[in-house]
Design a protein around this motif. Structure first.
Motif, mmCIF file in Angstrom:
data_model
loop_
_atom_site.group_PDB
_atom_site.id
_atom_site.type_symbol
_atom_site.label_atom_id
_atom_site.label_comp_id
_atom_site.label_asym_id
_atom_site.label_seq_id
_atom_site.Cartn_x
_atom_site.Cartn_y
_atom_site.Cartn_z
ATOM 1 N N ALA A 190 8.025 10.793 2.974
ATOM 2 C CA ALA A 190 7.502 11.218 4.272
ATOM 3 C C ALA A 190 5.983 11.359 4.218
ATOM 4 O O ALA A 190 5.274 10.903 5.136
ATOM 5 C CB ALA A 190 8.146 12.541 4.682
ATOM 6 N N LEU A 191 5.472 11.970 3.142
ATOM 7 C CA LEU A 191 4.034 12.158 2.998
ATOM 8 C C LEU A 191 3.314 10.816 2.884
ATOM 9 O O LEU A 191 2.245 10.619 3.484
ATOM 10 C CB LEU A 191 3.750 13.013 1.765
ATOM 11 C CG LEU A 191 2.298 13.450 1.541
ATOM 12 C CD1 LEU A 191 1.814 14.293 2.708
ATOM 13 C CD2 LEU A 191 2.177 14.245 0.237
ATOM 14 N N ALA A 192 3.897 9.882 2.127
ATOM 15 C CA ALA A 192 3.295 8.555 1.984
ATOM 16 C C ALA A 192 3.268 7.838 3.335
ATOM 17 O O ALA A 192 2.272 7.174 3.686
ATOM 18 C CB ALA A 192 4.066 7.734 0.963
ATOM 19 N N GLY A 193 4.377 7.954 4.107
ATOM 20 C CA GLY A 193 4.433 7.322 5.427
ATOM 21 C C GLY A 193 3.395 7.889 6.371
ATOM 22 O O GLY A 193 2.692 7.137 7.077
ATOM 23 N N ILE A 194 3.277 9.231 6.385
ATOM 24 C CA ILE A 194 2.278 9.872 7.259
ATOM 25 C C ILE A 194 0.871 9.451 6.855
ATOM 26 O O ILE A 194 0.020 9.170 7.704
ATOM 27 C CB ILE A 194 2.439 11.409 7.189
ATOM 28 C CG1 ILE A 194 3.765 11.831 7.832
ATOM 29 C CG2 ILE A 194 1.266 12.107 7.877
ATOM 30 C CD1 ILE A 194 4.128 13.272 7.584
ATOM 31 N N ALA A 195 0.635 9.390 5.533
ATOM 32 C CA ALA A 195 -0.686 8.973 5.041
ATOM 33 C C ALA A 195 -1.007 7.547 5.482
ATOM 34 O O ALA A 195 -2.134 7.261 5.924
ATOM 35 C CB ALA A 195 -0.721 9.074 3.515
ATOM 36 N N SER A 203 0.825 -1.208 0.000
ATOM 37 C CA SER A 203 0.000 0.000 0.000
ATOM 38 C C SER A 203 0.860 1.258 0.000
ATOM 39 O O SER A 203 0.589 2.219 -0.741
ATOM 40 C CB SER A 203 -0.932 0.004 1.224
ATOM 41 O OG SER A 203 -1.797 -1.119 1.195
ATOM 42 N N ILE A 204 1.914 1.282 0.801
ATOM 43 C CA ILE A 204 2.795 2.453 0.866
ATOM 44 C C ILE A 204 3.531 2.628 -0.458
ATOM 45 O O ILE A 204 3.696 3.746 -0.950
ATOM 46 C CB ILE A 204 3.784 2.317 2.044
ATOM 47 C CG1 ILE A 204 3.027 2.386 3.367
ATOM 48 C CG2 ILE A 204 4.850 3.407 1.997
ATOM 49 C CD1 ILE A 204 3.810 1.892 4.551
ATOM 50 N N PHE A 205 3.963 1.517 -1.048
ATOM 51 C CA PHE A 205 4.608 1.584 -2.367
ATOM 52 C C PHE A 205 3.666 2.220 -3.387
ATOM 53 O O PHE A 205 4.066 3.089 -4.181
ATOM 54 C CB PHE A 205 5.010 0.180 -2.820
ATOM 55 C CG PHE A 205 5.451 0.109 -4.254
ATOM 56 C CD1 PHE A 205 6.722 0.494 -4.628
ATOM 57 C CD2 PHE A 205 4.578 -0.332 -5.243
ATOM 58 C CE1 PHE A 205 7.123 0.446 -5.947
ATOM 59 C CE2 PHE A 205 4.959 -0.384 -6.564
ATOM 60 C CZ PHE A 205 6.240 -0.002 -6.919
ATOM 61 N N LEU A 206 2.395 1.822 -3.377
ATOM 62 C CA LEU A 206 1.430 2.365 -4.329
ATOM 63 C C LEU A 206 1.147 3.842 -4.046
ATOM 64 O O LEU A 206 0.947 4.628 -4.979
ATOM 65 C CB LEU A 206 0.136 1.554 -4.292
ATOM 66 C CG LEU A 206 0.244 0.115 -4.809
ATOM 67 C CD1 LEU A 206 -1.080 -0.625 -4.616
ATOM 68 C CD2 LEU A 206 0.630 0.091 -6.270
ATOM 69 N N ILE A 217 6.920 0.962 6.191
ATOM 70 C CA ILE A 217 7.483 2.172 5.573
ATOM 71 C C ILE A 217 8.960 1.981 5.279
ATOM 72 O O ILE A 217 9.456 2.319 4.190
ATOM 73 C CB ILE A 217 7.262 3.397 6.491
ATOM 74 C CG1 ILE A 217 5.769 3.714 6.593
ATOM 75 C CG2 ILE A 217 8.035 4.610 5.969
ATOM 76 C CD1 ILE A 217 5.439 4.743 7.656
ATOM 77 N N VAL A 218 9.679 1.432 6.245
ATOM 78 C CA VAL A 218 11.127 1.222 6.092
ATOM 79 C C VAL A 218 11.416 0.256 4.942
ATOM 80 O O VAL A 218 12.365 0.439 4.172
ATOM 81 C CB VAL A 218 11.737 0.687 7.410
ATOM 82 C CG1 VAL A 218 13.194 0.282 7.216
ATOM 83 C CG2 VAL A 218 11.630 1.740 8.507
ATOM 84 N N ILE A 219 10.578 -0.767 4.788
ATOM 85 C CA ILE A 219 10.809 -1.785 3.750
ATOM 86 C C ILE A 219 10.445 -1.256 2.363
ATOM 87 O O ILE A 219 11.184 -1.435 1.388
ATOM 88 C CB ILE A 219 10.006 -3.063 4.070
ATOM 89 C CG1 ILE A 219 10.577 -3.743 5.328
ATOM 90 C CG2 ILE A 219 10.031 -4.032 2.879
ATOM 91 C CD1 ILE A 219 9.733 -4.898 5.821
#
Length: 806
Positions: free
Chosen positions: A773-778, A444-447, A743-745
């Motif tokens: 950073a924005l993707a991680g926060i989201a 999901s974070i990758f996308l 997020i780290v991966i």
């Protein structure tokens, strides 16, 4: 026994309606999204495969390097097709197609501009599969002034299909006899034609020039023949036929031409590879990109994996609820294999229901998907032939794989441990479950990162300074229809209120009209001192109308007679020519032929570079000449009343011509160049949203079961004074830890792959740290919002309810 499994499975699923709804909805959304992507990918991969001999058809391409200029063409020399067939036994047949660029056809009193028009050799029916409804393919395109039209075109002009022998009246009252009617060419074709005009109608088609590129040339190889062997003979073949003309025009041998670093080559591309692997000068249509097929295929797999992970997570998370059931069954003598069969049955039933809902979702949303993906995918009887077996296979495979671990996990419980309450509960202790949560949130974070990068690049394309101003430019197409009145029309339009300026030319940054010529720094045909630029005919108002900037020198002027032998070049052309100060320098253009003459042109100005092709490509050199070209009239407007101005322009057009009035706006034409990227970005964002929604469904279910299994712990903590935020935080922190790990991966993987995607653009945005950073926060916010409902619900529950049985 099977009937008992099914009955018990339904009872269990009905007992846990919330769990069942989440599982079915998650799987259904995942399968529906996957199926839509499968339709999209299958459509992209099916181009040109409707041809019966698709595996034996190849197009011949051309590559030319002259000095520092490199050009790749999808077109070749006029005599190539005939010569290949005569010289090589492995060539069964050849055919040439040539784009007319448009043709006006009369329907009553109206002249309709038809763009899908091609010149074609008679052998077009022997190479391509174009079923003839009426007429004889052997004679259909053998004579001049004959045309073959499609079924829909026949209905459009004659309201019937059998129109063989009828005449079509085209430009200048020229009559073309209809000799055949064919079925409409499928959408999955790299070229489309409503009119196939006989090549014999085009005198230039009999030219014997070997240093020109005009015709899309296709080869049908004999069965068993290897096109690579034919391709290997091209260098000697070109020497044989083009060497003499090269000696005449360039005054050098083929060996000398190659010795100075130039080359003239040909290669072959399989017909079925053209749509996804070819983007060269002279293509017959807009092609796709193989990269996007890979991207969407990966997304389909990711979404399906997320849906299956949800199933496994929720099934194992609720194991404590089924533990006593397993214990009692084992005490009563149920063997482990029967328990496994029971749990797999439940998995299969959930998958079956999900597949049926997924197919319904696809059928419901397919029209909308077609609209924003620019496809025409329909579910036909042919589709059902493979869809039904694939759906049943999906039920078996997904149901088995998704239910395999829960079945073995639950059936392995020892009765004595279960009945003594020794089975661990809660979210902790589920290592596999934690791994799967990390896995699906990594996807999901990758996308999310990919979506942000694609959006950023598309926004950059829309807002980048292109070197010209595409806003507020009205384009009146086919000004040549005005004949001798085109200049008068331009002057009248310039007098209208709200019109700043106007220019007559068919060469625009947003059009596909292109022309090239060879210029030399000296009056000698020396490739080392040559340039092979775009050569555009413009008028004195071109630069001003399009808002281009003069970097050095001046613009054309109709008051200076010598400007007819002058040129304005772009900055890239100046670099290619090697001039530090190009203004007032002389360049030469050859007439060609055995005894070429050289015409001198003075460089009077340099315009700042402007983009006239995709931002995936670097800017090519451009040389503009002051010559009449009545392709289009482009009008720079400065008025809020566009509709009123259009009415006045159309009135003046109809006063001078009976031709159809056709217009567009330059900013809309620009958007068409990037429609593929825009569609891809939209599809990517929609699928990313669905992937996140499916992941959140699973997280929601996990949070619900984690809270349920820690009910007594929560009750005790509340009795001892724990606050609602404390308890909500306790329930949330385990999940948030896993999101941080995801997020780290996913971040370095996303950074690498999106950098590769951006490299396809010559002009691109930078990959900034804030995107990650924005993707991680989201992702964290999405997880918190998903979990918070269950966490707060558990935290505010009355502890008496959970502790009264103790």
């Amino acid at each position: 026994m099977i009937r008992n499994y099914i009955k018990t499975a339904f009872r269990s699923l009905q007992k846990n309606k919330g769990f069942t709804a989440i599982n079915v909805l998650g799987l259904a959304l995942g399968l529906a999204t996957c199926l839509l992507i499968v339709f999209y990918v299958a459509d992209e991969l099916s181009y040109d495969r409707y041809n019966e001999n698709a595996g034996r058809i190849y197009r011949v391409n051309e590559q030319l390097k002259l000095g520092d200029n490199k050009v790749e063409y999808a077109v070749c020399m006029p005599p190539l097709a005939k010569t290949l067939k005569n010289d090589f036994p492995d060539v069964e047949n050849t055919v040439r197609l040539k784009n007319l660029g448009g043709m006006h056809v009369k329907k009553g009193n109206e002249n309709i501009l038809e763009y899908n028009t091609l010149f074609a050799d008679p052998s077009v029916f022997d190479v391509f599969t174009l079923p003839i409804l009426y007429g004889n393919k052997a004679t259909a395109l053998t004579e001049p002034n004959t045309v073959v039209i499609t079924e829909s075109t026949a209905k459009k002009y004659f309201n019937k299909v059998d129109v063989v022998g009828e005449n079509l009246i085209t430009d200048g009252n020229h009559a073309f006899k209809i000799t055949a009617v064919i079925k409409d060419i499928p959408q999955q074709s790299h070229f489309h034609a409503d009119f196939l005009v006989s090549m014999a109608s085009f005198p230039d088609s009999r030219s014997n020039e070997w240093l020109r590129s005009d015709y899309n040339t296709y080869v049908l190889m004999r069965k068993g023949a290897d096109y690579k062997k034919l391709e290997a003979q091209f260098p000697q073949f070109l020497r044989k036929y083009s060497g003499g003309q090269m000696q005449d025009e360039l005054k050098m041998s083929y060996d000398a031409f190659e010795k100075n670093g130039s080359y003239f080559r040909m290669n072959m591309i399989p017909l079925t590879d053209i749509h996804l692997h070819s983007n060269q000068t002279g293509e017959l249509g807009m092609n796709g990109t193989e990269q996007y097929v890979y991207i969407f295929s990966a997304i389909a797999i990711f979404i399906l994996l997320i849906a299956c992970v949800n199933f496994m997570n929720l099934s194992t998370a609720r194991s404590a609820n089924r533990a006593r059931e397993v214990g009692v069954r084992k005490v009563l003598g149920s063997a482990r294999k029967y328990l496994i069969a029971q749990f797999l049955s439940e998995s299969m039933i959930v998958t079956l229901i999900a597949v049926m809902i997924a197919i319904a979702i696809v059928a419901l949303f397919l029209p909308a998907f077609n609209q924003f993906a620019d496809k025409n995918i329909v579910i036909t009887a042919h589709t059902l032939v493979w869809l039904i077996p694939v759906s049943l296979l999906a039920v078996l495979v997904i149901g088995f794989l998704a239910g395999l671990y829960p079945a073995f996990f639950l059936s392995a419980f020892q009765p004595i441990d279960v009945l003594k309450g020794k089975i661990s509960t809660g979210f902790k202790g589920g290592m596999l479950r934690s791994f799967l949560v990390v896995f699906q949130f990594s996807i999901s974070i990758f996308l999310i990162i990919g979506t942000l990068v694609i959006y950023n690049q598309l926004h950059y394309i829309q807002s980048r300074d292109l070197g010209y101003n595409r806003n507020q430019v009205l384009i009146i197409h086919n000004a040549f229809e005005l004949g001798n009145h085109s200049q008068a029309f331009k002057q009248e339009i310039k007098q209208l209120p709200g019109v700043q300026n106007a220019t007559l030319t068919g060469f625009l940054p947003t059009s596909l009209n292109r022309s090239t010529a060879i210029f030399y720094k000296e009056a000698v045909a020396d490739p080392k001192k040559s340039i092979f630029p775009q050569t555009w005919n413009v008028d004195e108002d071109y630069v001003k109308t399009l808002g281009m900037k003069i970097a050095a020198g001046r613009n054309f002027s109709n008051q200076i007679l010598s400007d007819s032998s002058s040129v304005v070049i772009n900055e890239t052309a100046a670099k290619f020519l090697g001039f530090t100060d190009p203004v007032n320098k002389i360049i030469y253009k050859s007439s060609g032929g055995p005894n070429p003459t050289f015409k001198a042109y003075t460089i009077i100005g340099v315009v700042k570079d402007f983009n006239f092709s995709s931002l995936r490509q670097n800017i090519d050199p451009v040389i503009m000449q002051l010559n009449e070209d009545t392709g289009n009239l482009s009008i720079r407007v400065n008025t809020a009343n566009i509709s009123g101005l259009l009415t006045q322009v159309e009135y003046k057009w109809k006063d001078m011509s009976q031709a159809h009035f056709e217009y567009s706006f330059m900013d809309q034409d620009f958007d068409k160049l990037y429609r593929s990227e825009q569609r891809t970005g939209t599809i990517f964002m929609v699928f990313t949203g669905l992937a996140i929604a499916i992941a959140c469904l699973g997280l929601f279910g996990l949070a619900a079961y984690a809270a349920e299994q820690r009910t007594k712990e929560i009750g005790i903590r509340k009795v001892l004074g724990a606050s609602i935020p404390n308890i909500a935080g306790m329930l949330s922190k385990d999940f948030i830890k896993l999101v941080f790990i995801a997020i780290v991966i996913s971040s370095p993987v996303a950074w690498y792959l999106m950098q590769k995607w951006l490299q396809d653009f010559a002009y691109r945005v930078n990959f900034h740290w804030w995107i990650i950073a924005l993707a991680g926060i989201a992702a964290i916010l999405i997880a918190l919002i998903t979990i918070s409902f269950q966490s707060i619900k558990a935290a505010i529950a009355n502890p008496v309810e959970s502790l009264r049985s103790e």
